[in-house]
Design a protein around this motif. Structure first.
Motif, mmCIF file in Angstrom:
data_model
loop_
_atom_site.group_PDB
_atom_site.id
_atom_site.type_symbol
_atom_site.label_atom_id
_atom_site.label_comp_id
_atom_site.label_asym_id
_atom_site.label_seq_id
_atom_site.Cartn_x
_atom_site.Cartn_y
_atom_site.Cartn_z
ATOM 1 N N LEU A 72 125.984 -87.683 90.776
ATOM 2 C CA LEU A 72 125.685 -86.289 91.083
ATOM 3 C C LEU A 72 126.878 -85.365 90.787
ATOM 4 O O LEU A 72 126.716 -84.313 90.168
ATOM 5 C CB LEU A 72 125.283 -86.154 92.548
ATOM 6 C CG LEU A 72 123.987 -86.870 92.960
ATOM 7 C CD1 LEU A 72 123.803 -86.803 94.471
ATOM 8 C CD2 LEU A 72 122.779 -86.261 92.260
ATOM 9 N N ALA A 73 128.057 -85.765 91.250
ATOM 10 C CA ALA A 73 129.246 -84.923 91.071
ATOM 11 C C ALA A 73 129.566 -84.697 89.598
ATOM 12 O O ALA A 73 129.976 -83.590 89.210
ATOM 13 C CB ALA A 73 130.440 -85.548 91.786
ATOM 14 N N ASP A 74 129.373 -85.716 88.780
ATOM 15 C CA ASP A 74 129.650 -85.577 87.343
ATOM 16 C C ASP A 74 128.690 -84.609 86.664
ATOM 17 O O ASP A 74 128.958 -84.135 85.562
ATOM 18 C CB ASP A 74 129.568 -86.945 86.654
ATOM 19 C CG ASP A 74 130.746 -87.847 87.001
ATOM 20 O OD1 ASP A 74 131.722 -87.362 87.603
ATOM 21 O OD2 ASP A 74 130.675 -89.062 86.681
ATOM 22 N N ALA A 235 113.306 -98.257 92.804
ATOM 23 C CA ALA A 235 113.249 -97.048 93.621
ATOM 24 C C ALA A 235 111.877 -96.412 93.477
ATOM 25 O O ALA A 235 111.237 -96.524 92.431
ATOM 26 C CB ALA A 235 114.326 -96.056 93.194
ATOM 27 N N VAL A 236 111.409 -95.782 94.549
ATOM 28 C CA VAL A 236 110.121 -95.104 94.508
ATOM 29 C C VAL A 236 110.280 -93.663 94.994
ATOM 30 O O VAL A 236 111.178 -93.354 95.767
ATOM 31 C CB VAL A 236 109.048 -95.827 95.354
ATOM 32 C CG1 VAL A 236 108.761 -97.198 94.792
ATOM 33 C CG2 VAL A 236 109.479 -95.924 96.805
ATOM 34 N N GLU A 237 109.377 -92.842 94.532
ATOM 35 C CA GLU A 237 109.423 -91.415 94.840
ATOM 36 C C GLU A 237 108.040 -90.972 95.301
ATOM 37 O O GLU A 237 107.043 -91.280 94.643
ATOM 38 C CB GLU A 237 109.840 -90.667 93.574
ATOM 39 C CG GLU A 237 110.137 -89.206 93.727
ATOM 40 C CD GLU A 237 110.680 -88.612 92.432
ATOM 41 O OE1 GLU A 237 110.962 -87.409 92.421
ATOM 42 O OE2 GLU A 237 110.810 -89.358 91.436
ATOM 43 N N ASP A 238 107.985 -90.330 96.429
ATOM 44 C CA ASP A 238 106.714 -89.805 96.932
ATOM 45 C C ASP A 238 106.964 -88.385 97.410
ATOM 46 O O ASP A 238 107.421 -88.149 98.530
ATOM 47 C CB ASP A 238 106.184 -90.674 98.075
ATOM 48 C CG ASP A 238 104.726 -90.356 98.412
ATOM 49 O OD1 ASP A 238 104.335 -89.182 98.258
ATOM 50 O OD2 ASP A 238 103.993 -91.269 98.826
ATOM 51 N N GLY A 239 106.695 -87.431 96.541
ATOM 52 C CA GLY A 239 107.012 -86.047 96.858
ATOM 53 C C GLY A 239 108.500 -85.868 97.044
ATOM 54 O O GLY A 239 109.299 -86.247 96.177
ATOM 55 N N ALA A 248 121.882 -102.176 94.018
ATOM 56 C CA ALA A 248 121.667 -101.982 92.579
ATOM 57 C C ALA A 248 120.774 -100.783 92.280
ATOM 58 O O ALA A 248 120.719 -100.300 91.144
ATOM 59 C CB ALA A 248 121.059 -103.247 91.970
ATOM 60 N N SER A 249 120.091 -100.290 93.307
ATOM 61 C CA SER A 249 119.167 -99.163 93.130
ATOM 62 C C SER A 249 119.816 -97.809 93.381
ATOM 63 O O SER A 249 119.168 -96.762 93.230
ATOM 64 C CB SER A 249 117.977 -99.321 94.091
ATOM 65 O OG SER A 249 117.411 -100.613 93.998
ATOM 66 N N SER A 250 121.078 -97.817 93.771
ATOM 67 C CA SER A 250 121.760 -96.585 94.186
ATOM 68 C C SER A 250 121.757 -95.495 93.123
ATOM 69 O O SER A 250 121.431 -94.333 93.397
ATOM 70 C CB SER A 250 123.204 -96.898 94.589
ATOM 71 O OG SER A 250 123.241 -97.840 95.624
ATOM 72 N N GLN A 255 119.559 -90.510 90.369
ATOM 73 C CA GLN A 255 118.962 -89.899 89.182
ATOM 74 C C GLN A 255 117.634 -89.217 89.513
ATOM 75 O O GLN A 255 117.344 -88.122 89.023
ATOM 76 C CB GLN A 255 118.758 -90.966 88.099
ATOM 77 C CG GLN A 255 120.062 -91.454 87.495
ATOM 78 C CD GLN A 255 119.912 -92.723 86.663
ATOM 79 O OE1 GLN A 255 118.871 -93.387 86.699
ATOM 80 N NE2 GLN A 255 120.946 -93.071 85.920
ATOM 81 N N LYS A 256 116.845 -89.858 90.374
ATOM 82 C CA LYS A 256 115.581 -89.253 90.802
ATOM 83 C C LYS A 256 115.847 -87.987 91.627
ATOM 84 O O LYS A 256 115.135 -86.987 91.517
ATOM 85 C CB LYS A 256 114.753 -90.258 91.605
ATOM 86 C CG LYS A 256 114.147 -91.385 90.768
ATOM 87 C CD LYS A 256 113.339 -92.334 91.625
ATOM 88 C CE LYS A 256 112.681 -93.417 90.795
ATOM 89 N NZ LYS A 256 111.672 -92.900 89.849
ATOM 90 N N LEU A 257 116.888 -88.045 92.455
ATOM 91 C CA LEU A 257 117.265 -86.890 93.250
ATOM 92 C C LEU A 257 117.720 -85.745 92.354
ATOM 93 O O LEU A 257 117.338 -84.575 92.549
ATOM 94 C CB LEU A 257 118.371 -87.261 94.236
ATOM 95 C CG LEU A 257 118.935 -86.126 95.107
ATOM 96 C CD1 LEU A 257 117.827 -85.459 95.905
ATOM 97 C CD2 LEU A 257 120.015 -86.664 96.028
#
Length: 263
Positions: A72-74, A235-239, A248-250, A255-257
């Motif tokens: 994120l910072a980069d 990783a999963v995204e719901d709304g 390993a999912s960090s 990236q999704k965020l």
């Protein structure tokens, strides 16, 4: 003729000075605008350091903090770090072991500025969701003890969510959602989520040590829990809700965020 020459020099000097002042003002205004439009994310870390009654220590997992932080910072995201007690949050010693090292943890090890920032986290009770665009919770076993039962944390997550801001979690930190409710219903009810699996917990030998099993707790509260292979990125995204399964999912969660922040 001499007077004309002098006059021209004065005019040119004033003109150049005005141009310099205008350029300087424009630069300052651009910097202010950039600062105002920069996305701001709150990172919430645990303050809990005791691994149950084992006599061993826990805390947050370095990879789960460092990888999302740099991702994120980069990209220009401004990050504030908070914890229940403020100050230096405990680091799980196992995550500092060379066997757990990644490129991001190595970068963290030599990043004096970030380590100084980490040593001075703000108190969670002093933060306001209105100051941020999203919140991210790194994992480690620590959050299962303090953040999962923290009324401050639960209220903060609810506030972010109800104000249409992304909430992201990875590994053990989805356990922090266990008792979070929105409009009287569990936030995870009917939501697609993931987090550290029962199998992964058994593999690290802590099934009987942790205060609750994350997978079971999320399912019990109505979550549509899913998982990938043990130790593999998933990783999963719901709304607005983003969750990752393990260390390993960090970066995938980050990236999704980031994608949501850039919408």
């Amino acid at each position: 003729m001499k007077r004309i020459a002098v006059a021209l020099i004065v005019i040119l000097s004033v003109s150049c000075k005005d141009k310099e002042n205008t350029t300087e003002t424009t630069t300052q205004e651009n910097q202010i605008t950039k600062k105002e439009t920069m996305k701001k994310v709150l990172f919430v870390l645990t303050s809990h350091e005791d691994l149950g009654n084992t006599g061993e220590k826990t805390g947050f997992w370095i990879e789960e903090f460092a990888a999302p932080y740099y991702e994120l910072a980069d990209k220009g995201v401004e990050i504030t770090i908070a914890s229940p007690n403020g100050g230096q949050p405990p680091i799980d010693p196992k995550s500092a072991d060379p066997s757990s090292a990644t490129e991001d943890t190595k970068r963290f090890d030599s990043d004096a500025a970030l380590q100084q920032k980490l040593a001075n986290t703000v108190k969670l009770a002093d933060v306001n969701q209105a100051d941020y665009d999203a919140v991210f919770y790194p994992g480690g076993h620590g959050p299962l003890w303090d953040l999962a039962s923290s009324d401050v944390s639960k209220s903060l997550i609810e506030s972010f969510y109800t104000n249409n801001k992304p909430v992201a979690f990875v590994c053990h930190s989805p356990g922090v959602l266990k008792d979070v409710k929105v409009n009287g219903e569990y936030l995870v009810k009917g939501k697609k989520v993931t987090g550290f699996t029962n199998e992964e917990e058994e593999a690290v030998g802590l099934t009987k040590v942790v205060p609750f099993l994350l997978e079971d707790a999320l399912k019990a509260n109505g979550a549509e829990y899913s998982k990938g292979e043990n130790w593999a990125p998933y990783a999963v995204e719901d709304g607005l809700l983003i969750t990752g399964q393990n260390p390993a999912s960090s970066k995938l969660v980050a990236q999704k965020l980031l994608d949501q922040l850039n919408k």
